[in-house]
Design a protein around this motif. Structure first.
Motif, PDB file in Angstrom:
ATOM      1  N   GLY A  25       0.772  -1.260  -0.007  1.00  9.17           N
ATOM      2  CA  GLY A  25      -0.056   0.148   0.069  1.00  9.17           C
ATOM      3  C   GLY A  25       0.892   1.409   0.117  1.00  9.17           C
ATOM      4  O   GLY A  25       0.498   2.255  -0.284  1.00  9.17           O
ATOM      5  N   THR A  26       2.133   0.826   0.430  1.00  5.71           N
ATOM      6  CA  THR A  26       3.027   2.336   0.485  1.00  5.71           C
ATOM      7  C   THR A  26       3.588   2.670  -1.026  1.00  5.71           C
ATOM      8  O   THR A  26       4.079   3.675  -1.050  1.00  5.71           O
ATOM      9  CB  THR A  26       4.184   2.121   1.516  1.00  5.71           C
ATOM     10  N   ASN A  27       3.357   1.724  -1.780  1.00  8.58           N
ATOM     11  CA  ASN A  27       4.042   1.947  -3.047  1.00  8.58           C
ATOM     12  C   ASN A  27       2.993   1.266  -4.110  1.00  8.58           C
ATOM     13  O   ASN A  27       3.130   0.459  -4.950  1.00  8.58           O
ATOM     14  CB  ASN A  27       5.382   1.204  -3.341  1.00  8.58           C
ATOM     15  N   ILE A  44      -5.110  -4.977   4.623  1.00 13.61           N
ATOM     16  CA  ILE A  44      -4.360  -6.037   5.468  1.00 13.61           C
ATOM     17  C   ILE A  44      -3.100  -5.373   6.068  1.00 13.61           C
ATOM     18  O   ILE A  44      -2.569  -4.518   5.573  1.00 13.61           O
ATOM     19  CB  ILE A  44      -4.142  -7.445   5.160  1.00 13.61           C
ATOM     20  N   SER A  45      -2.729  -5.883   7.070  1.00 17.58           N
ATOM     21  CA  SER A  45      -1.403  -5.550   7.843  1.00 17.58           C
ATOM     22  C   SER A  45      -0.933  -7.009   8.134  1.00 17.58           C
ATOM     23  O   SER A  45      -1.224  -7.521   9.268  1.00 17.58           O
ATOM     24  CB  SER A  45      -1.516  -4.771   9.072  1.00 17.58           C
ATOM     25  N   VAL A  74      -2.687   8.182   5.101  1.00 14.40           N
ATOM     26  CA  VAL A  74      -3.327   7.995   3.924  1.00 14.40           C
ATOM     27  C   VAL A  74      -4.393   6.658   4.014  1.00 14.40           C
ATOM     28  O   VAL A  74      -4.154   6.105   4.728  1.00 14.40           O
ATOM     29  CB  VAL A  74      -2.135   7.377   3.237  1.00 14.40           C
ATOM     30  N   THR A  75      -5.134   7.177   3.098  1.00 12.96           N
ATOM     31  CA  THR A  75      -6.302   6.521   3.047  1.00 12.96           C
ATOM     32  C   THR A  75      -6.583   5.938   1.622  1.00 12.96           C
ATOM     33  O   THR A  75      -6.242   6.575   0.649  1.00 12.96           O
ATOM     34  CB  THR A  75      -7.776   7.129   3.513  1.00 12.96           C
ATOM     35  N   ILE A  76      -6.675   4.532   1.387  1.00 15.79           N
ATOM     36  CA  ILE A  76      -7.216   4.164  -0.040  1.00 15.79           C
ATOM     37  C   ILE A  76      -8.496   3.718   0.012  1.00 15.79           C
ATOM     38  O   ILE A  76      -8.859   3.058   0.628  1.00 15.79           O
ATOM     39  CB  ILE A  76      -6.449   2.960  -0.323  1.00 15.79           C
ATOM     40  N   ASN A 125      -1.441  -4.480   1.553  1.00 19.92           N
ATOM     41  CA  ASN A 125      -0.759  -4.462   2.885  1.00 19.92           C
ATOM     42  C   ASN A 125      -0.220  -3.100   3.143  1.00 19.92           C
ATOM     43  O   ASN A 125      -0.106  -2.325   2.801  1.00 19.92           O
ATOM     44  CB  ASN A 125       0.315  -5.362   2.466  1.00 19.92           C
ATOM     45  N   MET A 126      -0.016  -3.218   4.571  1.00 16.78           N
ATOM     46  CA  MET A 126       0.766  -2.283   5.297  1.00 16.78           C
ATOM     47  C   MET A 126      -0.248  -1.008   5.608  1.00 16.78           C
ATOM     48  O   MET A 126      -0.006   0.236   5.767  1.00 16.78           O
ATOM     49  CB  MET A 126       1.979  -1.640   4.453  1.00 16.78           C
ATOM     50  N   ALA A 127      -1.457  -1.525   5.900  1.00 20.57           N
ATOM     51  CA  ALA A 127      -2.597  -0.605   6.188  1.00 20.57           C
ATOM     52  C   ALA A 127      -2.175   0.074   7.557  1.00 20.57           C
ATOM     53  O   ALA A 127      -2.627   1.050   7.770  1.00 20.57           O
ATOM     54  CB  ALA A 127      -3.812  -1.373   6.589  1.00 20.57           C
TER      55      ALA A 127
END
Length: 183
Positions: free
Chosen positions: A22-24, A75-76, A57-59, A47-49
């Motif tokens: 999720g960060t990239n 998810i995390s 940051v929200t998706i 991932n990396m929620a």
């Protein structure tokens, strides 16, 4: 990559869980676009929620679901949050053989060329094979017992687009994918 794609094409698993960083997200969605072309039930697990939440940051998973045509969850993996739910959802997708509406990544004359190549193919995963043929991926032809004459049959279709775009086939596909992802 070759081992993974051979498994996906030859074994046709019941479902795919595509774990995306999720960060990239932009870089990771490139593979996602390729997986969706297979036409298999797919779940995207962002991932990396936990890291995204810390940074504010929200998706919008619902919008991403609508755009990609498949289930999207956060998810995390590090903290174990959402992983069980994602696995359960993948099982549900597999049992229902729920394949969403494949997003149309390509457009214009490129899309028409891919559809023309698809029309020359039989069996499952025509879109995926058509794109691989367009990219001149000889390993796909060899490893999947495709008619070797297909190369000669589709070559005029490919060269026409290359001439129009003034670029090579593989770069044309790559650019189209990234344009879609950026959008």
């Amino acid at each position: 990559e070759v081992v993974s794609r051979q498994y996906l094409v030859n074994e046709q698993p019941d479902a795919i869980i595509n774990i995306v960083d999720g960060t990239n997200i932009e870089r990771n969605l490139y593979l996602t676009t390729q997986l969706l072309e297979l036409g298999l039930p797919t779940l995207i697990a962002i991932n990396m929620a936990d890291v995204l939440e810390k940074t504010g940051v929200t998706i919008d998973t619902k919008k991403l679901e609508k755009e990609l045509g498949c289930k999207v969850m956060t998810i995390s993996a590090l903290k174990g949050k959402g992983t069980k739910e994602a696995a359960q959802e993948a099982i549900r997708l597999a049992k229902a053989h729920e394949v969403g509406k494949r997003p149309e990544i390509f457009s214009g004359h490129l899309l028409k060329a891919i559809q023309e190549i698809e029309g020359k193919l039989d069996g499952d995963m025509k879109r995926w094979f058509a794109i691989k043929l367009f990219e001149r991926d000889n390993k796909v032809i060899q490893d999947n017992n495709l008619n070797p004459d297909l190369k000669n049959i589709v070559e005029p279709i490919i060269t026409k687009i290359e001439d129009e775009e003034e670029d090579d086939a593989e770069s044309i596909i790559t650019s189209a994918r990234y344009e879609y992802i950026t959008k």
